[in-house]
Structures are given as structure tokens and as C-alpha cells.
Design an enzyme around this catalytic site. Structure first.
Site, short mmCIF file in Angstrom:
data_model
loop_
_atom_site.label_atom_id
_atom_site.label_comp_id
_atom_site.label_asym_id
_atom_site.label_seq_id
_atom_site.Cartn_x
_atom_site.Cartn_y
_atom_site.Cartn_z
N GLU A 1 0.80 -1.24 0.00
CA GLU A 1 0.00 0.00 0.00
C GLU A 1 0.83 1.29 0.00
O GLU A 1 0.59 2.20 0.79
CB GLU A 1 -0.96 -0.01 1.20
CG GLU A 1 -1.88 -1.23 1.17
CD GLU A 1 -2.81 -1.33 2.39
OE1 GLU A 1 -2.77 -0.45 3.26
OE2 GLU A 1 -3.57 -2.32 2.45
N ASN B 1 1.97 -5.27 -3.06
CA ASN B 1 0.56 -5.55 -2.79
C ASN B 1 -0.20 -4.25 -2.52
O ASN B 1 0.29 -3.38 -1.79
CB ASN B 1 0.50 -6.44 -1.53
CG ASN B 1 -0.88 -7.00 -1.24
OD1 ASN B 1 -1.51 -7.58 -2.13
ND2 ASN B 1 -1.34 -6.84 -0.02
N HIS C 1 -10.71 -5.90 -2.31
CA HIS C 1 -11.76 -5.66 -1.30
C HIS C 1 -12.90 -4.91 -2.00
O HIS C 1 -12.75 -3.73 -2.32
CB HIS C 1 -11.22 -4.81 -0.15
CG HIS C 1 -10.17 -5.49 0.67
ND1 HIS C 1 -10.44 -6.60 1.45
CD2 HIS C 1 -8.85 -5.23 0.85
CE1 HIS C 1 -9.34 -6.98 2.07
NE2 HIS C 1 -8.35 -6.17 1.72
N GLU D 1 -6.45 -10.58 -1.09
CA GLU D 1 -7.27 -10.33 0.11
C GLU D 1 -8.74 -10.26 -0.25
O GLU D 1 -9.49 -9.41 0.24
CB GLU D 1 -6.83 -9.00 0.77
CG GLU D 1 -5.36 -8.97 1.14
CD GLU D 1 -4.92 -7.68 1.83
OE1 GLU D 1 -5.78 -6.89 2.26
OE2 GLU D 1 -3.70 -7.47 1.94
N ASP E 1 -12.48 -10.11 -0.67
CA ASP E 1 -13.79 -10.17 -0.01
C ASP E 1 -14.73 -9.24 -0.76
O ASP E 1 -14.30 -8.25 -1.34
CB ASP E 1 -13.72 -9.87 1.50
CG ASP E 1 -13.07 -8.55 1.88
OD1 ASP E 1 -12.94 -7.67 1.02
OD2 ASP E 1 -12.70 -8.39 3.06
O1 G2I Z 1 -7.79 -3.57 6.30
C1 G2I Z 1 -7.92 -4.76 5.57
C2 G2I Z 1 -6.59 -5.20 5.00
C3 G2I Z 1 -6.12 -4.20 3.97
N1 G2I Z 1 -4.88 -4.65 3.36
C4 G2I Z 1 -3.82 -5.00 4.26
C5 G2I Z 1 -4.27 -5.94 5.34
O2 G2I Z 1 -3.23 -6.19 6.28
C6 G2I Z 1 -5.49 -5.41 6.05
O3 G2I Z 1 -5.84 -6.36 7.06
C7 G2I Z 1 -6.39 -5.84 8.22
C8 G2I Z 1 -6.74 -6.97 9.15
O4 G2I Z 1 -7.71 -7.78 8.55
C9 G2I Z 1 -7.31 -6.42 10.46
O5 G2I Z 1 -7.45 -7.49 11.42
O6 G2I Z 1 -5.48 -4.98 8.84
C10 G2I Z 1 -6.03 -4.33 9.97
C11 G2I Z 1 -5.06 -3.30 10.49
O7 G2I Z 1 -4.74 -2.35 9.58
C12 G2I Z 1 -6.37 -5.37 11.03
O8 G2I Z 1 -7.01 -4.75 12.11
C13 G2I Z 1 -6.33 -4.76 13.32
C14 G2I Z 1 -7.05 -3.84 14.26
O9 G2I Z 1 -7.08 -2.53 13.69
C15 G2I Z 1 -6.33 -3.77 15.56
O10 G2I Z 1 -7.04 -2.99 16.47
C16 G2I Z 1 -6.12 -5.21 16.11
O11 G2I Z 1 -5.31 -5.16 17.25
O12 G2I Z 1 -6.25 -6.06 13.88
C17 G2I Z 1 -5.46 -6.07 15.04
C18 G2I Z 1 -5.25 -7.51 15.49
O13 G2I Z 1 -6.47 -8.12 15.73
#
Ligand code: G2I
Length: 457
Positions: A161, A203, A239, A268, A270
Site C-alpha cells: 500500500e 501488494n 476488497h 485479500e 472479499d
Molecule cells: O484492512 C484490511 C486489509 C487491507 N490490506 C492490508 C491488510 O493487512 C489489512 O488487514 C487488516 C486486518 O484484517 C485487520 O485485522 O489490517 C487491519 C489493520 O490495519 C487489522 O485490524 C487490526 C485492528 O485494527 C487492531 O485494532 C487489532 O489489534 O487487527 C489487530 C489484530 O487483531
């Protein structure tokens, strides 16, 4: 590498159902060969079908049951990110990531590593760094994590990103970007050196169709390929929802990147929605990948709707109880409808350009500096541009204001640190095609210079 084929007993059930449905022996023959899980169906055309996995769900038996039955690749959803793997500088913690890796290996699943360098989910200590200290910390992180998993990762999201959404095709402003425009290629070179067997991917999201952002990524990949910066694949996050639907040129966009000589992967996936509309959208995305021979696999961003980072949009293939949705059936059918076959894995691209004969030129060149100045220090990014003839080597001179000093440089060989300082090309960036350009950078204390002169050598 791949999971065992679906047991014959399961195929028999599917075949019998097909006879009832289609009422023809021809249908029996083709359906009897169709696999009945996402992973096995993808494997039939040489691809993988993966999911994001969260380590803390590996104790949920419904979750693990679906994971092990349906998928043959995993991406740790958060566990390999910088904040998780290096919570304190130079203290690495792989405990959560290793749980996913062990599980995947026991199941013969491929592992996509995600993500080595990203402006988000940085540990606090890295957020507070800038300039050379951040550049070096980032390179140390990339090197150490990639080396820890050496030989175990199918593909790494080396950089995630890094481009802006504003429609200007620019790089996203971030602390990493402010260390110099070449931070991305520096990360890729470090990853290649640490794990030469892993495919190295860039990515991003909102790059799924042709637009200003994907055009900018395209130009970067083209530039990297032409200069021998090691890059093997581009990840399209995919997404989708009502505001960001599957673009009409989704397949064409995957294809134009593949034509640059990189693999493409859906990383990714969805799609918010429900019912047949959602199912049709999943089918379209899967068919687009299967139509592009260098589209080597698809990863959905979670298993059940309740596992999603945007659960309220019910964007996945299984409902919150773990039942297959219409989107699942459509995905499976699309995988079983056949497709192109990816080329068998070529060796990863060399980190120096192949010996394509470029004119051994000695033409003129120009150097332009873009300066990131703060109180007491600066980072200078210098673009070296060839004129109408190619360059086979270059050197750039600049005179620093009094009191200023160069403390560090990259992608060049520097001599002198105050007064007039000279920077010469290094082995991989001395050849610049006619009309082309390359970049190097340096950091210093005091006030940085605003101009420089270039001479060809
Ligand atoms: O945002 C969707 C995805 C976009 N592309 C990059 C990916 O890495 C990203 O994944 C998401 C995860 O699915 C989430 O699970 O990235 C987020 C963070 O930018 C993730 O969220 C985080 C929460 O914001 C935190 O509060 C939490 O501690 O997940 C963490 C672990 O559960």
C-alpha cells in the site's frame, strides 16, 4: 506442496448428484473429475486457494475444520506485520506467526508472508523514527524476518500500500516514503538477499482496475523490471463493495501486469453483499484469475463472515456458523470450469538486470534534487536522467552549504562529506537507457543542497 486429492467416495457423491441434476452421462464424466473443495479445485489448474488466518482462531474447531478441508494456502492476517514481529527494536517475536506457519506446513499449505514494509501497523518505536535511522531499521526488519522464514514462504508482500488514493498517481506520504523514493526497491533487494527462493510481491488495494493508482504501480513494476530490481509478483487485494465494485476491466488489468513479466495474485478477496449477486461477483473474480495464466492463486480475507475485518458486510464464503454460502458454490463452480495453466515456477528473477545489450553510452545527464528538510537535518533524493544517449556510468557533484555534512547515502558511492561531495553510480544503476533515469539518496545534518551537476563516465 498440494493437499491430497479429494477422496473417491466424495467424488462419487458429487457425480451422482450431477447425474440427477443434468440427466446426462456427459455431465457425469466432466463433473466426476471436478474436485469438491476450493483448494483441490484450484490445484487442478496449478493454482492455490488460500485464506487469511488469525492465530488466535486456531483453537476454534469449526474454523480449523473448514481451513483444513477447503484451503491449500494461508496468509497470516496480522501476525507477520512489523508491530507483531519486532515489538521492540531488534527484539523479534515470531510466536503467533510461527503457530500459523506450523499449522500450514503440517497441512502442506503454501504460506504467503504479509507484510514486511507498510506504513500501518508499525511498532511505536518505528513510528518515531525518520531518515536514515528509519531506513536502516526498515531494512534490518525486512532482512531479519525474511531470513527467519527463509525457504518457507511461497510469496512475500514485501511492500504494502505505498501509493496514494488521490488520483494523482503519487506515492503515499509516509515516514517510509520520506526516507527517499527508493525505499521500495531497497526493501525488495533486502528481501531477495535474505530469501532468494520466495516470490517477492508488491501488494495494494484500489488497483484492481485500470486507474491512476494502478497506472502508477504499473509504471513502478515496469521500471523495476527494466533496472533489474527484484520483483516477481503483484498482489491485488480486491476488497469490493457497493462503493468499490469489481471493475469491468478486472481481468484486463491483471493481464496487463502479467504482460510485464510478473505473476499476479488475488491476495485479500472479499466482496460485501449476499445471495446471488454476491455469488456472481465471486464467480467473476475467480474466472478472471483463471483466464490469466500468470494469475497463480486466490486468497480470501478470512473464512466465515464473522471472521472478517468488516463482518457486517458479510463478505466471505462461509456464514457465521461455518455453512457454505451461495458465494462458495459459485466460487467452486468457477474454479471447476477450467482455465489457463500457470507456467511452472521459473527461477526468481536475478537481482541484477539480464545482460540485455544497452548502448554503452557516454551521453550527457542531469541531476535533480528533491529535498526533505527538517530543523537540523535533511534527506535528499536525487534523480539522474540520461539525455538522448544512454549512460554507462555517472557521477553527481553537489556543494553543501557551510555547516552541512552528509552522514549516509544509498544506491551510490559517496566521497567527501562536506563542501563539495561526489556520488558515483553503484554496479546496478550505472546503466541508464537514453531518456531513462535512476535515483539515489543521501542524508545529512544541517541544510541540504538544492542543486547538483551530473557528468557521464
Ligand atoms: O484492512 C484490511 C486489509 C487491507 N490490506 C492490508 C491488510 O493487512 C489489512 O488487514 C487488516 C486486518 O484484517 C485487520 O485485522 O489490517 C487491519 C489493520 O490495519 C487489522 O485490524 C487490526 C485492528 O485494527 C487492531 O485494532 C487489532 O489489534 O487487527 C489487530 C489484530 O487483531
Amino acid at each position: 506442496m498440494h493437499k491430497p486429492r479429494t477422496p473417491l467416495r466424495a467424488l462419487g457423491v458429487a457425480a451422482a448428484a450431477a447425474v440427477v441434476a443434468a440427466g446426462s452421462v456427459v455431465a457425469l464424466t466432466s463433473t466426476a473429475e471436478a474436485a469438491t473443495t476450493l483448494g483441490a479445485s484450484a490445484a487442478a489448474t496449478g493454482r492455490y486457494f488460500g485464506t487469511a488466518v488469525a492465530a488466535n482462531k486456531l483453537s476454534d474447531s469449526t474454523y480449523v475444520g473448514i481451513l483444513d478441508r477447503e484451503f491449500n494456502a494461508v496468509t497470516p492476517e496480522n501476525e507477520m506485520k512489523w508491530d507483531a514481529t519486532e515489538p521492540n527494536q531488534n527484539q523479534f517475536n515470531y510466536s503467533s506467526a510461527d503457530r500459523i506457519v506450523s499449522h500450514a506446513q503440517a497441512q502442506n499449505m503454501r504460506i504467503r508472508g504479509h507484510a514486511l514494509a507498510w506504513h500501518q501497523q508499525q511498532p511505536g518505536w518505528a513510528q518515531n523514527l525518520s531518515g536514515t535511522a528509519l531506513r536502516n531499521a526498515m531494512l534490518n526488519h525486512v532482512t531479519t524476518v525474511a531470513a527467519h522464514y527463509k525457504g518457507q514462504i511461497y510469496a512475500w508482500d514485501v511492500v504494502n500500500e505505498a501509493f496514494d488514493d488521490g488520483g494523482n498517481g503519487a506515492r503515499r506520504d509516509s515516514n517510509l516514503q520520506r526516507t527517499g523514493n527508493d525505499w521500495i526497491e531497497a526493501a525488495f533487494r533486502a528481501a531477495r538477499a535474505a530469501d532468494p527462493g520466495a516470490k517477492l510481491c508488491y501488494n495494494d488495494y484500489n488497483t484492481d482496475g485500470q486507474n491512476a493508482k494502478s497506472n502508477a504501480v504499473y509504471a513502478m513494476v515496469q521500471d523495476f523490471k527494466s533496472r533489474g530490481v527484484p520483483i516477481d509478483c503483484v498482489g491485488f487485494q480486491s476488497h469490493f463493495n457497493a462503493q468499490s465494485p469489481v471493475p469491468s476491466d478486472y481481468q484486463a488489468n491483471l493481464q496487463r501486469f502479467a504482460n510485464l513479466g510478473v505473476d499476479v495474485q488475488i491476495t485479500e478477496l472479499d466482496i460485501e453483499g449476499s445471495g446471488q449477486t454476491q455469488a456472481d461477483n465471486f464467480g467473476r473474480v475467480v474466472k478472471a484469475c483463471l483466464a490469466v495464466s500468470r494469475c497463480t492463486g486466490i486468497t480470501v480475507w478470512g473464512i466465515r463472515d464473522s471472521d472478517s475485518w468488516r463482518a457486517s458486510g458479510t463478505p466471505l464464503l462461509f456464514d457465521s456458523s461455518g455453512n457454505k454460502k451461495a458465494a462458495y458454490t459459485s466460487t467452486l463452480n468457477a474454479l471447476n470450469s477450467g482455465g489457463t495453466t500457470p507456467p511452472s515456477d521459473p527461477p526468481t528473477s536475478p537481482s541484477t538486470p539480464p545482460s540485455t545489450p544497452t548502448d554503452p553510452g557516454t551521453g550527457a545527464c542531469t541531476a535533480t534534487i528533491s529535498l526533505n528538510q527538517w530543523n537540523g537535518g535533511f534527506v535528499a533524493t536525487v534523480r539522474v536522467s540520461a539525455g538522448s544517449s544512454a549512460l554507462s556510468g555517472w557521477s553527481v557533484s553537489t556543494t553543501l552549504p557551510s555547516g552541512a555534512a552528509v552522514t549516509n547515502s544509498w544506491s551510490s558511492q559517496s566521497s567527501g562529506s562536506s563542501g563539495t561531495v561526489r556520488f558515483a553510480n553503484v554496479s546496478y544503476n550505472g546503466s541508464v537507457a537514453a531518456g531513462g533515469s535512476t535515483e539515489f539518496g543521501f542524508q545529512g545534518t544541517g541544510t541540504g543542497p538544492s542543486s547538483a551537476t551530473c557528468s557521464a563516465s
